[in-house]
Motif scaffolding. Structure first.
Motif, short mmCIF file in Angstrom:
data_model
loop_
_atom_site.label_atom_id
_atom_site.label_comp_id
_atom_site.label_asym_id
_atom_site.label_seq_id
_atom_site.Cartn_x
_atom_site.Cartn_y
_atom_site.Cartn_z
N UNK A 67 -42.35 -61.25 -40.40
CA UNK A 67 -41.57 -61.76 -39.27
C UNK A 67 -42.42 -62.70 -38.41
N UNK A 68 -43.71 -62.44 -38.35
CA UNK A 68 -44.60 -63.30 -37.56
C UNK A 68 -44.63 -64.73 -38.11
N UNK A 69 -44.55 -64.86 -39.42
CA UNK A 69 -44.56 -66.18 -40.05
C UNK A 69 -43.26 -66.93 -39.70
N UNK A 70 -42.13 -66.23 -39.80
CA UNK A 70 -40.87 -66.88 -39.46
C UNK A 70 -40.83 -67.25 -37.98
N UNK A 101 -29.01 -66.75 -37.97
CA UNK A 101 -29.17 -66.37 -39.37
C UNK A 101 -27.78 -66.39 -39.99
N UNK A 102 -27.67 -66.95 -41.18
CA UNK A 102 -26.43 -66.87 -41.95
C UNK A 102 -26.79 -66.24 -43.29
N UNK A 103 -26.23 -65.06 -43.54
CA UNK A 103 -26.48 -64.36 -44.79
C UNK A 103 -25.50 -64.86 -45.85
N UNK A 104 -26.02 -65.25 -47.00
CA UNK A 104 -25.21 -65.79 -48.09
C UNK A 104 -25.33 -64.82 -49.27
N UNK A 105 -24.26 -64.06 -49.50
CA UNK A 105 -24.26 -63.05 -50.56
C UNK A 105 -24.18 -63.71 -51.93
N UNK A 106 -25.10 -63.32 -52.83
CA UNK A 106 -25.07 -63.82 -54.20
C UNK A 106 -24.70 -62.69 -55.15
N UNK A 107 -23.53 -62.16 -54.94
CA UNK A 107 -22.95 -61.12 -55.80
C UNK A 107 -21.47 -61.43 -55.92
N UNK A 108 -20.93 -61.19 -57.09
CA UNK A 108 -19.49 -61.35 -57.27
C UNK A 108 -18.85 -59.98 -57.37
N UNK A 146 -30.00 -67.15 -45.50
CA UNK A 146 -30.62 -66.00 -46.16
C UNK A 146 -29.78 -65.65 -47.39
N UNK A 147 -30.27 -66.00 -48.58
CA UNK A 147 -29.59 -65.67 -49.83
C UNK A 147 -30.03 -64.27 -50.24
N UNK A 162 -33.98 -55.71 -40.75
CA UNK A 162 -34.37 -55.45 -39.35
C UNK A 162 -35.11 -56.62 -38.70
N UNK A 163 -35.94 -57.32 -39.46
CA UNK A 163 -36.65 -58.48 -38.90
C UNK A 163 -35.67 -59.62 -38.57
N UNK A 164 -34.68 -59.82 -39.43
CA UNK A 164 -33.70 -60.87 -39.17
C UNK A 164 -32.85 -60.53 -37.95
N UNK A 165 -32.51 -59.27 -37.79
CA UNK A 165 -31.77 -58.82 -36.61
C UNK A 165 -32.59 -59.10 -35.34
N UNK A 166 -33.88 -58.75 -35.38
CA UNK A 166 -34.75 -58.99 -34.22
C UNK A 166 -34.86 -60.48 -33.89
N UNK A 167 -35.02 -61.32 -34.91
CA UNK A 167 -35.11 -62.76 -34.67
C UNK A 167 -33.79 -63.29 -34.09
#
Length: 188
Positions: free
Chosen positions: A175-178, A107-114, A78-79, A92-97
């Protein structure tokens, strides 16, 4: 009454089908600079650091994306950025999944901010009750360019248990699609 419903549905559909442009907040320039350095190093292995100082090793081998720490799991990369409203809306959907499929899915969240400290991102993760790994390192941009380049956020890649990209999502995804996609991968 119908006007309010129509207005609400219009706003919802706009949020659903759009994401935050990475041109915002100069992410595109940072991403380009990172891309140039990754070309020079030509490494196939990218090490990401989580906000709790763990490493996640991602190996890009041809079209495969191997995540060493999560063998035999479906991985959703997840970027995102902390300033992006659609990114926040999907948490919230990612937490539920993550809770529902924890045996086979991560899920691995990938932060795109410096310029964000691990403490700032840990506070963000705590505020949103994030229950999955969040990475915060310069290597995040190398990964973004290696499998993208990522041009808008949120962008997610679902990687199946055989390390193949099964699906790419741009913008907010129901979330249903994922969940349908997770079940398709599990049945393979």
């Amino acid at each position: 009454m119908q006007f309010k419903t129509l207005a609400f549905l219009s706003i919802l559909s706009i949020l659903f089908f759009t994401g935050c442009s990475s041109e915002d907040k100069k992410t595109a320039q940072e991403s380009q600079n990172s891309h140039e350095s990754s070309i020079q190093s030509s490494k196939k292995e990218i090490k990401l650091s989580t906000i709790d100082n763990k490493n996640i090793t991602i190996i890009k081998e041809n079209e495969k994306i191997i995540i060493k720490e999560y063998p035999n799991k479906i991985v959703l990369l997840n970027f995102f950025a902390t300033w992006c409203p659609p990114c926040k809306a999907e948490i919230p959907n990612l937490i539920d999944l993550q809770n529902k499929y924890s045996k086979d899915f991560v899920v691995i969240a990938v932060l795109l901010e410096q310029g964000k400290t691990n403490e700032e991102i840990a506070s963000f993760a705590s505020d949103f009750k994030i229950n999955y790994p969040v990475t915060n390192s310069k290597s995040n941009f190398d990964l973004s360019n290696s499998i993208g380049p990522i041009k808008s956020i949120p962008t997610m890649f679902m990687i199946d248990k055989d390390s193949n990209i099964f699906q790419k999502y741009v913008g907010i995804v129901p979330v249903e699609m994922m969940e349908m996609d997770i079940n398709k991968v599990l049945k393979k």
